[in-house]
Design a protein around this motif. Structure first.
Motif, PDB file in Angstrom:
ATOM      1  N   ARG A 195       0.861  -1.178   0.000  1.00  0.00           N
ATOM      2  CA  ARG A 195       0.000   0.000   0.000  1.00  0.00           C
ATOM      3  C   ARG A 195       0.900   1.232   0.000  1.00  0.00           C
ATOM      4  O   ARG A 195       1.770   1.352   0.854  1.00  0.00           O
ATOM      5  N   ALA A 196       0.678   2.128  -0.949  1.00  0.00           N
ATOM      6  CA  ALA A 196       1.558   3.279  -1.118  1.00  0.00           C
ATOM      7  C   ALA A 196       0.763   4.569  -1.028  1.00  0.00           C
ATOM      8  O   ALA A 196      -0.357   4.667  -1.526  1.00  0.00           O
ATOM      9  N   LEU A 197       1.366   5.565  -0.394  1.00  0.00           N
ATOM     10  CA  LEU A 197       0.787   6.907  -0.296  1.00  0.00           C
ATOM     11  C   LEU A 197       1.781   7.930  -0.834  1.00  0.00           C
ATOM     12  O   LEU A 197       2.946   7.926  -0.451  1.00  0.00           O
ATOM     13  N   ILE A 198       1.304   8.797  -1.728  1.00  0.00           N
ATOM     14  CA  ILE A 198       2.037  10.002  -2.102  1.00  0.00           C
ATOM     15  C   ILE A 198       1.187  11.168  -1.626  1.00  0.00           C
ATOM     16  O   ILE A 198       0.128  11.450  -2.193  1.00  0.00           O
ATOM     17  N   THR A 199       1.623  11.854  -0.580  1.00  0.00           N
ATOM     18  CA  THR A 199       0.801  12.900   0.033  1.00  0.00           C
ATOM     19  C   THR A 199       0.587  14.073  -0.909  1.00  0.00           C
ATOM     20  O   THR A 199      -0.510  14.623  -1.006  1.00  0.00           O
ATOM     21  N   ASN A 200       1.620  14.481  -1.603  1.00  0.00           N
ATOM     22  CA  ASN A 200       1.615  15.602  -2.544  1.00  0.00           C
ATOM     23  C   ASN A 200       3.020  15.698  -3.109  1.00  0.00           C
ATOM     24  O   ASN A 200       3.954  15.088  -2.562  1.00  0.00           O
ATOM     25  N   ILE A 201       3.186  16.448  -4.171  1.00  0.00           N
ATOM     26  CA  ILE A 201       4.530  16.698  -4.710  1.00  0.00           C
ATOM     27  C   ILE A 201       4.621  18.163  -5.131  1.00  0.00           C
ATOM     28  O   ILE A 201       3.775  18.668  -5.865  1.00  0.00           O
ATOM     29  N   SER A 202       5.650  18.828  -4.631  1.00  0.00           N
ATOM     30  CA  SER A 202       5.982  20.195  -5.016  1.00  0.00           C
ATOM     31  C   SER A 202       7.498  20.291  -5.058  1.00  0.00           C
ATOM     32  O   SER A 202       8.195  19.423  -4.523  1.00  0.00           O
ATOM     33  N   PRO A 203       8.059  21.312  -5.691  1.00  0.00           N
ATOM     34  CA  PRO A 203       9.528  21.409  -5.791  1.00  0.00           C
ATOM     35  C   PRO A 203      10.199  21.326  -4.422  1.00  0.00           C
ATOM     36  O   PRO A 203       9.861  22.074  -3.512  1.00  0.00           O
ATOM     37  N   ASN A 204      11.135  20.396  -4.297  1.00  0.00           N
ATOM     38  CA  ASN A 204      11.827  20.176  -3.029  1.00  0.00           C
ATOM     39  C   ASN A 204      13.153  19.475  -3.303  1.00  0.00           C
ATOM     40  O   ASN A 204      13.288  18.745  -4.283  1.00  0.00           O
ATOM     41  N   HIS A 205      14.105  19.693  -2.433  1.00  0.00           N
ATOM     42  CA  HIS A 205      15.426  19.040  -2.512  1.00  0.00           C
ATOM     43  C   HIS A 205      16.086  19.247  -3.882  1.00  0.00           C
ATOM     44  O   HIS A 205      16.820  18.384  -4.356  1.00  0.00           O
ATOM     45  N   LEU A 206      15.844  20.405  -4.495  1.00  0.00           N
ATOM     46  CA  LEU A 206      16.447  20.658  -5.800  1.00  0.00           C
ATOM     47  C   LEU A 206      17.917  21.022  -5.687  1.00  0.00           C
ATOM     48  O   LEU A 206      18.599  21.153  -6.711  1.00  0.00           O
ATOM     49  N   ASP A 207      18.415  21.171  -4.467  1.00  0.00           N
ATOM     50  CA  ASP A 207      19.852  21.313  -4.252  1.00  0.00           C
ATOM     51  C   ASP A 207      20.549  19.956  -4.336  1.00  0.00           C
ATOM     52  O   ASP A 207      21.773  19.887  -4.430  1.00  0.00           O
ATOM     53  N   ALA A 254      -5.910  14.363  -4.661  1.00  0.00           N
ATOM     54  CA  ALA A 254      -6.677  14.807  -5.827  1.00  0.00           C
ATOM     55  C   ALA A 254      -6.457  16.279  -6.140  1.00  0.00           C
ATOM     56  O   ALA A 254      -6.772  16.728  -7.249  1.00  0.00           O
ATOM     57  N   ASP A 255      -5.920  17.037  -5.190  1.00  0.00           N
ATOM     58  CA  ASP A 255      -5.766  18.481  -5.365  1.00  0.00           C
ATOM     59  C   ASP A 255      -4.393  18.876  -5.883  1.00  0.00           C
ATOM     60  O   ASP A 255      -4.126  20.060  -6.072  1.00  0.00           O
ATOM     61  N   ASN A 256      -3.524  17.889  -6.100  1.00  0.00           N
ATOM     62  CA  ASN A 256      -2.158  18.166  -6.524  1.00  0.00           C
ATOM     63  C   ASN A 256      -1.985  17.721  -7.975  1.00  0.00           C
ATOM     64  O   ASN A 256      -2.227  16.564  -8.318  1.00  0.00           O
ATOM     65  N   GLU A 257      -1.585  18.648  -8.816  1.00  0.00           N
ATOM     66  CA  GLU A 257      -1.488  18.367 -10.253  1.00  0.00           C
ATOM     67  C   GLU A 257      -0.539  17.219 -10.558  1.00  0.00           C
ATOM     68  O   GLU A 257      -0.828  16.350 -11.400  1.00  0.00           O
ATOM     69  N   VAL A 258       0.605  17.159  -9.865  1.00  0.00           N
ATOM     70  CA  VAL A 258       1.599  16.134 -10.155  1.00  0.00           C
ATOM     71  C   VAL A 258       1.092  14.754  -9.737  1.00  0.00           C
ATOM     72  O   VAL A 258       1.234  13.776 -10.480  1.00  0.00           O
ATOM     73  N   THR A 259       0.484  14.657  -8.554  1.00  0.00           N
ATOM     74  CA  THR A 259       0.017  13.338  -8.099  1.00  0.00           C
ATOM     75  C   THR A 259      -1.174  12.852  -8.927  1.00  0.00           C
ATOM     76  O   THR A 259      -1.333  11.644  -9.139  1.00  0.00           O
ATOM     77  N   ARG A 260      -1.993  13.763  -9.420  1.00  0.00           N
ATOM     78  CA  ARG A 260      -3.082  13.347 -10.312  1.00  0.00           C
ATOM     79  C   ARG A 260      -2.520  12.768 -11.608  1.00  0.00           C
ATOM     80  O   ARG A 260      -3.049  11.786 -12.147  1.00  0.00           O
ATOM     81  N   GLU A 261      -1.438  13.340 -12.098  1.00  0.00           N
ATOM     82  CA  GLU A 261      -0.820  12.821 -13.314  1.00  0.00           C
ATOM     83  C   GLU A 261      -0.196  11.450 -13.058  1.00  0.00           C
ATOM     84  O   GLU A 261      -0.271  10.547 -13.907  1.00  0.00           O
ATOM     85  N   GLN A 276     -10.504  19.975  -0.546  1.00  0.00           N
ATOM     86  CA  GLN A 276     -11.095  21.101  -1.275  1.00  0.00           C
ATOM     87  C   GLN A 276     -12.341  20.711  -2.063  1.00  0.00           C
ATOM     88  O   GLN A 276     -13.195  21.555  -2.337  1.00  0.00           O
ATOM     89  N   LYS A 277     -12.436  19.442  -2.429  1.00  0.00           N
ATOM     90  CA  LYS A 277     -13.587  18.955  -3.186  1.00  0.00           C
ATOM     91  C   LYS A 277     -14.502  18.177  -2.240  1.00  0.00           C
ATOM     92  O   LYS A 277     -14.048  17.656  -1.219  1.00  0.00           O
ATOM     93  N   HIS A 278     -15.788  18.057  -2.620  1.00  0.00           N
ATOM     94  CA  HIS A 278     -16.765  17.566  -1.652  1.00  0.00           C
ATOM     95  C   HIS A 278     -17.700  16.494  -2.194  1.00  0.00           C
ATOM     96  O   HIS A 278     -18.773  16.279  -1.649  1.00  0.00           O
ATOM     97  N   SER A 279     -17.268  15.804  -3.268  1.00  0.00           N
ATOM     98  CA  SER A 279     -18.081  14.712  -3.789  1.00  0.00           C
ATOM     99  C   SER A 279     -17.232  13.797  -4.642  1.00  0.00           C
ATOM    100  O   SER A 279     -16.163  14.185  -5.132  1.00  0.00           O
ATOM    101  N   TYR A 280     -17.733  12.584  -4.854  1.00  0.00           N
ATOM    102  CA  TYR A 280     -17.045  11.608  -5.696  1.00  0.00           C
ATOM    103  C   TYR A 280     -16.947  12.134  -7.124  1.00  0.00           C
ATOM    104  O   TYR A 280     -15.878  12.079  -7.746  1.00  0.00           O
ATOM    105  N   ALA A 281     -18.038  12.655  -7.643  1.00  0.00           N
ATOM    106  CA  ALA A 281     -18.069  13.121  -9.025  1.00  0.00           C
ATOM    107  C   ALA A 281     -17.077  14.256  -9.271  1.00  0.00           C
ATOM    108  O   ALA A 281     -16.481  14.361 -10.342  1.00  0.00           O
ATOM    109  N   GLU A 282     -16.892  15.097  -8.274  1.00  0.00           N
ATOM    110  CA  GLU A 282     -15.983  16.229  -8.406  1.00  0.00           C
ATOM    111  C   GLU A 282     -14.529  15.792  -8.389  1.00  0.00           C
ATOM    112  O   GLU A 282     -13.659  16.442  -8.985  1.00  0.00           O
TER     113      GLU A 282
END
Length: 479
Positions: free
Chosen positions: A193-205, A233-240, A255-261
């Motif tokens: 079972r794997a979780l990716i919480t979110n992804i944003s620019p980090n550790h680019l050094d 679902a709210d993170n562009e990179v993890t959705r991709e 941020q979203k409040h239904s399955y369909a959304e």
């Protein structure tokens, strides 16, 4: 299978692979120390390579371990197996040359995965890893205490190394593992079972670029062993990432409040976790079930709601809703993550030293119910502070800057159209203790002082824990 039989089979498996083999261990930090002992027990020929000239161990040297330390610690690197510490880049010329000459590049964590008989649950992401890992562990621990079936272990990027405990793990157990991009980068096996919480620019050094960082995170769900992915679902990179996998997916959103959304049209076999009307729901598209009330969560902030959603997704089918509620109403948070320190002269002090990136500081600011006097600054991560400046202008009462990045954060603040000298006092202080005292001097009865550096600690401290502990020490000495 008894614990003894498991232990014996693990030892036999290690010996089968490594007896008589030349094994080079790169880095002699916490996780690799028990690895060296295990390889020795398996009959391997072991050498330790570390840039730190103080690395060494008389006991291990007496057992035949060769230590290569200092600037030339990788010179002439030749081995059957190379165990890389997460902090050492895998593409260093000496390592690449050794691999070309037949060495197998691996790591302590990869060895753990290959030996572990417990169900492995892995957590990664740019923010929220440790709290999500801790909540997952607590959910499972409380549930197993009730049922008496199996045990749960936690480790990886937090806590003690798990490899020394692998002999005791059985198929009834769980291992909850926090995994950094450094650990994942060369992994060839994934947790169940794997979780990716979110992804944003980090550790680019450290990484070559943002794409390499993202690719490393993806290793948590792209290899053998992966059975499901939980992600944001709210993170562009993890959705991709979710779009490109065939795994069953559970999306979560604050941020979203239904399955369909939440569920994209390309997806099949998806579930959704979201908040609606004060309840957190798990929804498979046919039926939605209330798992937890938002009011039951003791921790402040939207990001902690997301951490709960993530842990609920990881443990679905394994723990009861009552167990989740019991943890939510009592869990005070993880040390150094919006950790309440004390109230002095009517001012509340919070330690969030773990906030080593602008996105983490933005989340911490969003979690508070009033504008704090915030202490920022530290060492570079190669990210930039353009996104942080406007948030500080909007959500801070005053800013105290210190450390190597103080001037860069100052420039990001004053260049914002929202900035006004009278609206947001900004003070630059060279010494960390003086910065804390300056924040104390700015504060009035009813205020909040928050340490949330938005930077790493390496300009002055060994790690974020040392920085946070020093902050707490200073605050507790107030009289």
């Amino acid at each position: 299978m008894s614990a003894k039989e498991v232990a014996l089979s693990c030892i036999d498996e290690i010996a089968l692979n490594f007896r008589g083999k030349k094994c080079c261990v790169l880095g002699f930090a916490r996780s690799n120390r028990p690895l060296v002992d295990m390889l020795l027990s398996a009959g391997a020929i072991v050498s330790v390579h570390d840039k730190n000239t103080e690395s060494g161990d008389e006991r291990l040297e007496s057992l035949g371990v060769k230590f290569c330390v200092g600037d030339g610690y990788l010179d002439g690197l030749r081995a059957d197996y190379i165990f890389r510490s997460p902090g050492i880049r895998y593409y260093l010329p000496e390592i690449e040359n050794a691999v070309k000459n037949g060495a197998v590049l691996t790591s302590e964590m990869e060895l753990f995965f290959s030996l572990c008989r417990a169900t492995v649950i892995g957590v990664t992401g740019s923010d929220g890893k440790t709290t999500s890992t801790t909540l997952t562990h607590l959910f499972l621990q409380r549930e197993l205490e009730k049922t008496g079936a199996g045990r749960v272990y936690v480790g990886g990027n937090i806590g003690a190394p798990l490899l020394p405990q692998v002999d005791n793990m059985t198929g009834d157990d769980f291992a909850v593992v926090e995994l950094s991009s450094f650990q994942l980068q060369t992994m060839k096996q994934s947790p169940a079972r794997a979780l990716i919480t979110n992804i944003s620019p980090n550790h680019l050094d450290w990484h070559k670029d943002y794409e390499e960082y993202i690719s490393a995170k993806c290793n948590i769900c792209r290899h053998k062993g992966a059975q499901m992915l939980v992600t944001n679902a709210d993170n562009e990179v993890t959705r991709e990432i979710a779009r490109k996998t065939d795994l069953p997916i559970t999306f979560f959103s604050s941020q979203k409040h239904s399955y369909a959304e939440m569920i994209p049209s390309f997806s099949e076999n998806c579930k959704a976790i979201y908040e609606d009307g004060g309840d957190i729901y798990l929804d498979d598209g046919k039926e939605r079930v209330s798992v937890l009330k938002m009011a039951d969560i003791l921790l402040p902030g939207r990001h902690n709601v997301e951490n709960y959603m993530a842990a609920i997704g990881l443990t679905q089918g394994l723990v009861s809703h009552e167990t989740i509620r019991e943890i939510a109403t009592t869990f005070p948070g993880v040390e150094h993550r919006l950790e309440y320190v004390r109230t002095f002269d009517g001012v509340k002090y919070y330690n969030s030293s773990i906030d080593s990136s602008p996105s983490r500081t933005q989340a911490a600011l969003g979690a508070l119910d009033k504008k704090p006097i915030i202490i920022c600054g530290g060492a570079e991560k190669g990210i930039g502070f353009e996104s942080l400046g406007p948030v500080l202008c909007q959500k801070a009462k005053a800013v105290i800057l210190t450390g190597a990045t103080a001037q860069k954060i100052y420039n990001a603040i004053v260049s914002c159209p929202e900035y006004g000298e009278k609206k947001l006092p900004v003070t630059v202080v060279s010494d960390f203790r003086d910065a804390v005292l300056a924040a104390k001097g700015e504060a009035e009865d009813g205020d909040i002082v928050l340490l949330s550096p938005a930077c790493t600690s390496f300009d002055r401290f060994r790690d974020f824990e040392e920085r946070g502990n020093y902050f707490k020490q200073i605050v507790r000495e107030f009289k």
